[in-house]
Design an enzyme around this catalytic site. Structure first.
Site, PDB file in Angstrom:
ATOM      1  N   GLN A  40       0.777  -1.238   0.000  1.00  0.00           N
ATOM      2  CA  GLN A  40       0.000   0.000   0.000  1.00  0.00           C
ATOM      3  C   GLN A  40       0.815   1.299   0.000  1.00  0.00           C
ATOM      4  OE1 GLN A  40      -3.614   2.234   2.434  1.00  0.00           O
ATOM      5  NE2 GLN A  40      -3.228   0.132   2.953  1.00  0.00           N
ATOM      6  N   GLU A  66       1.564  -1.476   8.218  1.00  0.00           N
ATOM      7  CA  GLU A  66       0.763  -0.370   8.748  1.00  0.00           C
ATOM      8  C   GLU A  66       0.744  -0.241  10.287  1.00  0.00           C
ATOM      9  OE1 GLU A  66      -1.444   2.079   7.170  1.00  0.00           O
ATOM     10  OE2 GLU A  66      -1.374   2.689   9.253  1.00  0.00           O
ATOM     11  N   ASP A  70       0.728   3.609   6.009  1.00  0.00           N
ATOM     12  CA  ASP A  70       0.887   3.263   4.592  1.00  0.00           C
ATOM     13  C   ASP A  70       0.624   4.455   3.675  1.00  0.00           C
ATOM     14  OD1 ASP A  70       1.667   0.669   4.975  1.00  0.00           O
ATOM     15  OD2 ASP A  70      -0.332  -0.151   4.820  1.00  0.00           O
ATOM     16  N   GLY A 121      -7.454  19.958  20.211  1.00  0.00           N
ATOM     17  CA  GLY A 121      -7.010  21.347  20.241  1.00  0.00           C
ATOM     18  C   GLY A 121      -7.646  22.077  21.401  1.00  0.00           C
ATOM     19  N   GLY A 122      -7.949  23.333  21.197  1.00  0.00           N
ATOM     20  CA  GLY A 122      -8.507  24.142  22.278  1.00  0.00           C
ATOM     21  C   GLY A 122     -10.019  24.040  22.379  1.00  0.00           C
TER      22      GLY A 122
HETATM   23  N1  CAO Z   1      11.742  -9.756  -9.717  1.00  0.00           N
HETATM   24  C1  CAO Z   1      12.496 -10.482  -8.873  1.00  0.00           C
HETATM   25  N2  CAO Z   1      12.492 -10.295  -7.540  1.00  0.00           N
HETATM   26  C2  CAO Z   1      11.688  -9.351  -7.055  1.00  0.00           C
HETATM   27  C3  CAO Z   1      10.881  -8.544  -7.876  1.00  0.00           C
HETATM   28  C4  CAO Z   1      10.919  -8.784  -9.274  1.00  0.00           C
HETATM   29  N3  CAO Z   1      10.181  -8.084 -10.126  1.00  0.00           N
HETATM   30  N4  CAO Z   1      10.192  -7.683  -7.098  1.00  0.00           N
HETATM   31  C5  CAO Z   1      10.568  -7.942  -5.839  1.00  0.00           C
HETATM   32  N5  CAO Z   1      11.470  -8.938  -5.822  1.00  0.00           N
HETATM   33  C6  CAO Z   1      12.138  -9.522  -4.657  1.00  0.00           C
HETATM   34  C7  CAO Z   1      13.055  -8.544  -3.958  1.00  0.00           C
HETATM   35  O1  CAO Z   1      14.280  -8.456  -4.606  1.00  0.00           O
HETATM   36  C8  CAO Z   1      13.127  -9.158  -2.592  1.00  0.00           C
HETATM   37  O2  CAO Z   1      14.011 -10.260  -2.611  1.00  0.00           O
HETATM   38  P1  CAO Z   1      15.155 -10.536  -1.481  1.00  0.00           P
HETATM   39  O3  CAO Z   1      14.517 -10.303  -0.150  1.00  0.00           O
HETATM   40  O4  CAO Z   1      15.542 -11.956  -1.744  1.00  0.00           O
HETATM   41  O5  CAO Z   1      16.289  -9.612  -1.701  1.00  0.00           O
HETATM   42  C9  CAO Z   1      11.712  -9.672  -2.419  1.00  0.00           C
HETATM   43  O6  CAO Z   1      11.176  -9.848  -3.695  1.00  0.00           O
HETATM   44  C10 CAO Z   1      10.794  -8.643  -1.749  1.00  0.00           C
HETATM   45  O7  CAO Z   1      11.078  -8.631  -0.472  1.00  0.00           O
HETATM   46  P2  CAO Z   1      10.302  -7.696   0.544  1.00  0.00           P
HETATM   47  O8  CAO Z   1      11.101  -7.719   1.787  1.00  0.00           O
HETATM   48  O9  CAO Z   1      10.055  -6.353   0.003  1.00  0.00           O
HETATM   49  O10 CAO Z   1       8.887  -8.426   0.646  1.00  0.00           O
HETATM   50  P3  CAO Z   1       8.165  -9.070   1.899  1.00  0.00           P
HETATM   51  O11 CAO Z   1       6.880  -9.596   1.387  1.00  0.00           O
HETATM   52  O12 CAO Z   1       9.039 -10.038   2.611  1.00  0.00           O
HETATM   53  O13 CAO Z   1       7.901  -7.840   2.888  1.00  0.00           O
HETATM   54  C11 CAO Z   1       7.114  -5.657   3.451  1.00  0.00           C
HETATM   55  C12 CAO Z   1       6.874  -6.946   2.659  1.00  0.00           C
HETATM   56  C13 CAO Z   1       6.035  -4.668   3.059  1.00  0.00           C
HETATM   57  C14 CAO Z   1       7.046  -5.978   4.949  1.00  0.00           C
HETATM   58  C15 CAO Z   1       8.514  -5.084   3.090  1.00  0.00           C
HETATM   59  O14 CAO Z   1       8.580  -4.920   1.716  1.00  0.00           O
HETATM   60  C16 CAO Z   1       8.828  -3.788   3.785  1.00  0.00           C
HETATM   61  O15 CAO Z   1       9.125  -3.721   4.967  1.00  0.00           O
HETATM   62  N6  CAO Z   1       8.798  -2.683   3.004  1.00  0.00           N
HETATM   63  C17 CAO Z   1       9.173  -1.372   3.467  1.00  0.00           C
HETATM   64  C18 CAO Z   1       8.122  -0.803   4.329  1.00  0.00           C
HETATM   65  C19 CAO Z   1       6.800  -0.726   3.632  1.00  0.00           C
HETATM   66  O16 CAO Z   1       6.652  -0.147   2.587  1.00  0.00           O
HETATM   67  N7  CAO Z   1       5.787  -1.289   4.275  1.00  0.00           N
HETATM   68  C20 CAO Z   1       4.435  -0.999   3.874  1.00  0.00           C
HETATM   69  C21 CAO Z   1       3.819  -2.001   3.120  1.00  0.00           C
HETATM   70  S1  CAO Z   1       2.118  -1.585   3.021  1.00  0.00           S
HETATM   71  O17 CAO Z   1       1.480  -2.188   4.428  1.00  0.00           O
END
Ligand code: CAO
Length: 416
Positions: A17, A140, A169, A248-249
């Site tokens: 998101q 979030e 988010d 607020g106030g």
């Molecule tokens: N081709 C190949 N690999 C891809 C890709 C693509 N097109 N797109 C993504 N990937 C891979 C990434 O390289 C990554 O791989 P590695 O971890 O092996 O290096 C993986 O997919 C994505 O990992 P991620 O950590 O982003 O995904 P997750 O599902 O484990 O975690 C989240 C999700 C949201 C917790 C994490 O992305 C995060 O903390 N993001 C930053 C904070 C954020 O934006 N949070 C809000 C999300 S909305 O609630």
């Protein structure tokens, strides 16, 4: 009509998101947003909380309108080559992967800057770089807890509470959009791109700044006069949860209206703004309160503010929330009905302004979404459907100069 961001090309490496909300906003305003998604699966929200089998979920469609979708495995050498080409001719790359993911893919800030010195790289992370939690993945509600929203939301006798509003988010995405637009303005002056980073913790805290105000007042005074705990309850050394008190106030509270016994949203928010005290008393049929020293000033009212709210609830007992607001608006009293999502979805004013809008989608039929909350005099942002997974892969690759044969070969290499 040309849109202000037309000509700005954005690589949208976002998911869930926070990032998608940012790039969707920029797409509404004319940017060419290319969402890069993993072949076969794409953004996880495509399949989360589905209401129709095998069709993109509303979670996805409502955060990815006006975009293109390019499927690309950016961990494979061929995929990396495509991404490099895209970087060379784009203006912005937006990502919200977990910490270090872009670097691990081989696209560090230094690499990207070398490929395109004008590139703006915009990132959302849970915590800012160098923070002692900067290795954490964040969603979030985690951000709402880290940014001070949860400890200050809810009722004093209940646990910390998260808000339904996406403070962690979408709010972070909006902060990032401001950062990107600022960097684009900066680039016009310097010719250089830069890195823009926003953390979810910081963005939540930015919206909680009045609570940091309250912590400092509490440290100095030992009490907070506008909280329900004052003057009868106790304060500790941390900002308490204040229920529905106005921050607020001007004191306010959520008050019951006719039908509250069966309708969970038969309430209004009622604000006692200082200058509206006399009209409030007249509206309630309590003209004697206007001059009464126990009621005449905000300070005098605070010790029996709930008695006042009870009296107002007595007045509201035979009025629906809409009838009540129709009366109170004539007295210049800041108030609103507590609206359910169903009422909002069908609100004629929100429909007319485009804030609630229906979007035709190739596979879903029509879906309802929230359009641009920002209105312009010279432009009406139009919401178009979110892309199907990989819908624009060929178009984007062709635009990068790939031949038909190259595209077929690439697709075969990346097949899942
Ligand atoms: N081709 C190949 N690999 C891809 C890709 C693509 N097109 N797109 C993504 N990937 C891979 C990434 O390289 C990554 O791989 P590695 O971890 O092996 O290096 C993986 O997919 C994505 O990992 P991620 O950590 O982003 O995904 P997750 O599902 O484990 O975690 C989240 C999700 C949201 C917790 C994490 O992305 C995060 O903390 N993001 C930053 C904070 C954020 O934006 N949070 C809000 C999300 S909305 O609630």
């Amino acid at each position: 009509m040309t849109k202000p961001l037309e000509g700005i090309k954005i690589i949208d490496f976002t998911h869930v998101q926070a990032g998608p909300a940012c790039t969707q906003l920029l797409a509404w305003f004319g940017a060419d947003v290319i969402k890069v998604e993993r072949p076969g699966s794409g953004d996880v929200t495509r399949t989360q909380l589905r209401d129709i089998p095998d069709v993109d979920a509303l979670y996805f469609t409502m955060l990815n309108s006006n975009k293109k979708s390019l499927t690309l495995d950016t961990k494979q050498p061929e995929g990396k080559e495509v991404l490099k080409k895209l970087i060379k001719e784009s203006d912005v790359l937006v990502e919200n992967f977990g910490p270090g993911a872009l670097d691990r893919m081989g696209f560090t800030w230094e690499t990207i800057r070398e490929l395109n010195p004008k590139m703006i790289v915009a990132s959302v992370k849970g915590f800012s770089d160098g923070h002692h939690y900067d290795d954490l993945k964040v969603y979030e509600n985690v951000a709402q807890c880290a940014g001070g929203a949860a400890s200050t939301t809810g009722f004093w006798d209940g646990p910390p509470t998260v808000s339904a509003a996406a403070l962690g988010d979408s709010n972070t995405g909006m902060h990032l959009a401001i950062g990107i637009l600022t960097a684009l303005m900066g680039r016009q002056k310097t010719g250089r791109g830069q890195k823009v980073a926003v953390s979810m913790q910081d963005s939540v805290l930015n919206l909680c700044r009045v609570k940091l105000r309250d912590q400092q007042r509490l440290d100095r005074l030992g009490f907070l006069e506008e909280y329900p705990q004052y003057p009868h309850g106790e304060f500790s050394d941390v900002v308490p949860r204040g229920g529905n008190a106005g921050g607020g106030g001007q004191p306010g509270w959520v008050l019951k209206c006719k039908g509250w016994e069966t309708d969970p949203n038969a309430y209004i928010y009622f604000t006692i703004q200082g200058h509206a005290w006399a009209p409030i008393c007249r509206a309630l049929g309590k003209p004697e309160w206007i001059e009464d020293p126990h009621y005449a000033t905000a300070q005098a009212r605070q010790p029996h503010i709930f008695e006042i709210f009870n009296t107002i609830e007595g007045w509201l007992a035979d009025k629906t929330k809409f009838e009540a607001v129709d009366i109170l608006r004539k007295f210049d009293i800041p108030c609103s009905p507590v609206l359910s999502m169903k009422e909002i979805a069908n609100d004629p004013s929100l429909r007319a302004s485009g804030t609630i809008t229906e979007v035709p989608h190739k596979e879903r039929g029509t879906y309802l979404t929230v359009g641009s909350p920002i209105k312009f005099s010279d432009m009406k942002p139009e919401v178009t459907a979110s892309p199907l997974l990989g819908e624009h892969t060929e178009e984007v690759l062709e635009g990068l100069g790939y031949s038909r044969e190259d595209i077929v070969r690439l697709r075969e290499l990346q097949a899942v």
